[in-house]
Design an enzyme around this catalytic site. Sequence first.
Site: not given
Length: 820
Positions: A711, A754
């Site tokens: 990520s 997130k």
Amino acid sequence: MNTGFDFDGLNLNQVVDDETEFIPLLTSEDEDVMNAEKMPDILAILPLRNTVLFPGVVIPITVSRDKSIKLIKEAFKGDKTIGVLAQKNDKVEEPSVDDLNRVGTVAHIIRMFQMPDGNTTAIIRGKKKFEIKELIETEPYLKASIVPFEEIKPAKGDKEFDALVSSAKDMALQIIKLSPQIPSEAGFAIKNIGSPSFMVNFISSNMSLPVVDKQKILEVASLKERVSLLLNYLTKEEQMLELKNQIQSKVKNDIDRQQREYFLHQQMKTIQEELGENGNEQQIDEMHKRAKEKKWSKEVAQTFNKEMVKLERMNPNAAEYSVQTNYLELLLDLPWDVYSKDKFDLKKASKILDRDHYGLEKVKERILEHLAVLKLKGNMKAPILCLYGPPGVGKTSLGKSIAEALGRKYVRMSLGGLKDESEIRGHRKTYIGAMPGRVLQNIKKSGTSNPVFILDEIDKVGSDYHGDPSSALLEVLDPEQNSTFYDNYVELDYDLSKVMFIATANSLSTIQSALRDRMEIIEVSGYTVEEKIEIAKQHLMPKQLEEHGVKAKQLVLTDRLIEHIIENYTRESGVRGLEKLIARIVRYAAKSIAMKDKYKSNPEISDLTKILGPSHEKDKYQGNDVAGVVTGLAWTPVGGDILFIETSLSRGNGKLTLTGNLGDVMKESATLAFEYLRSHCSLLGLDPKLFDQWNVHIHVPEGATPKDGPSAGIAMLTAVASAFTQRKVKKEIAMTGEITLRGRVLAVGGIKEKILAAKRAGIKEIILCKENQKDVEEIKADYLKGLKFHYVEKMIDVVKIALLDEKVKDAINLKVVKRK
């Protein structure tokens, strides 16, 4: 030597010395002579610890205190007369006049002996009672002036007094008869006492009464009242002995009966063993009756009948008998073809789910879909759902709500740390202690074949030399196989297709791929601040108030206060930590209420430091004042988080250094970013020779925490680009996405977590892969307020969006250095 009869069976009423001289009982003539004697005005006082001397009674005493020994020796050489008083507290070593009772007895020392241990033993007889008037001397021992304690005798011919004396004598004889420890000679002594007053004194002296009660009897002036008080104590003693004898007799009868039954059973077993007969017909008949009521298949019925024939032929004392009995009991206890009726009121089911859980719309929608199909079709294979998300978001508790909404039984099986395959499939019944697997055990406990079955923590199943439980779960969770689930203990197929299995997991990466393929994954992501506030108000606060006994009006938490707790005291996607903090506030209020201290029923933010302590430093955006610093977004098992990627340059030969406890995937992302910029430096207007003359150091802070995953790819790309171009990253911007060597940005997971982490940290703009746009669109618009999203497909677009155009004034001047 012995003295007097004692209700504890210690002695008789005559004393014998070493020369076998007898001291006889006190006669009426002796009592008259003793009463006629003149009492001295001053007496040496001997304190007694644990006894009371009565007139006419002979007792042995042992003295060990220096003053007492001196007193006895001097008195024995003189007129042998002393005054005896009982101490109020036997623990006082040097008693004063205040530590002694006021009424005592004048005593005559009959014998004195020097014991081998240094103590002195004397035999004394009580004469007359006296009352202490005044203490005269304390050394070398106590001396006091005394006055006679006048006794009130009853009138001659008082029949009531005669009846009391007779009753006391009879009751004393009865007590001697009831108590096996008291010798019969004690009764003979009482029968030969002619004087009523001496009889009362004799019995009082030898009763097992506390010193306080004996002193009460001594201090009663009226002889009639003294007999009445003694009779009261004797009555209590007789009742106690009768009760004690009854208990002992009952216990003896019970033991005798048990022993008799034991011997009879042993004889019966021996006879049955000799005849080869089975003495458990009643148990077997009961099993046959239960079997007739069962609605099981032909195969199960045949197996049961076959095993029953084996049981009937077995010897009950054989080790295999209990194994066979347990197996047949399990067949009878399992709910073969027993199903609870489902409720098809979809609106009520929706209300139950909304009542128990705030948010979680996708999960609720899936449950209602299942109910709707079940209502229309009437019968269907139950789905295998897997609720996947961080801790504390309500995955396990959802199972209870689903069971209530469906009207089914609820069972839960924890799989955390499970390593033995037999826990799922059961043990083979070839040894004592064998048992079925936990799946069928829970089905038996539920009483139906279609419960809501929670498989908790399925991602934490282990494996070792005992087998692989996750592989054993494949048969349980496969809709095509679980209609014929085979347990090694039962050795029969059991239908699990109607069971609604709901698994819970924090991470999908540790679940076996074949097992994950058989489940319908439903992501239960973290809650937003707004959702947490509502959950706290609707669920957590009422629950904690009830558990701690605090009324709702005694403690009120405002939305603003709860929001402050969430943002400054918790770092989680769920609400488990929030619940603990609310519990601490409620306990603080409960303590104040219980101690009647002043407290605020409506606490403010300024009060939280006192109650909860200082808040921790939350992950806030720290600013990009230096080129090469980028804010990335990461997923963790407890929710989303932000991380900072720092890049610095130093003169060298193009070496890449990575620090911060990075995993292999994250290191590869950094290498990809560096090599991509090296090969596409013209897009940023950089001289290729720069990459050979400057060393690059990429660091991710909090090096003690392991970090891995793809990520952070675009964040590392942006950090390296920022360092080489010396263009700072825009303020309040964060990013997440995987990169490739071809320059493309790939989608990543955990988008909602997130985004929530970005909001908590104060981020305003987020860069995502174009493919992640669908994940953002699934999130409620209310949760996205204040955020701006940039969707990219190419890596160079990330750099163009993230970096500022103007150069930093105080930046180092990067240039190509000509080498000699």
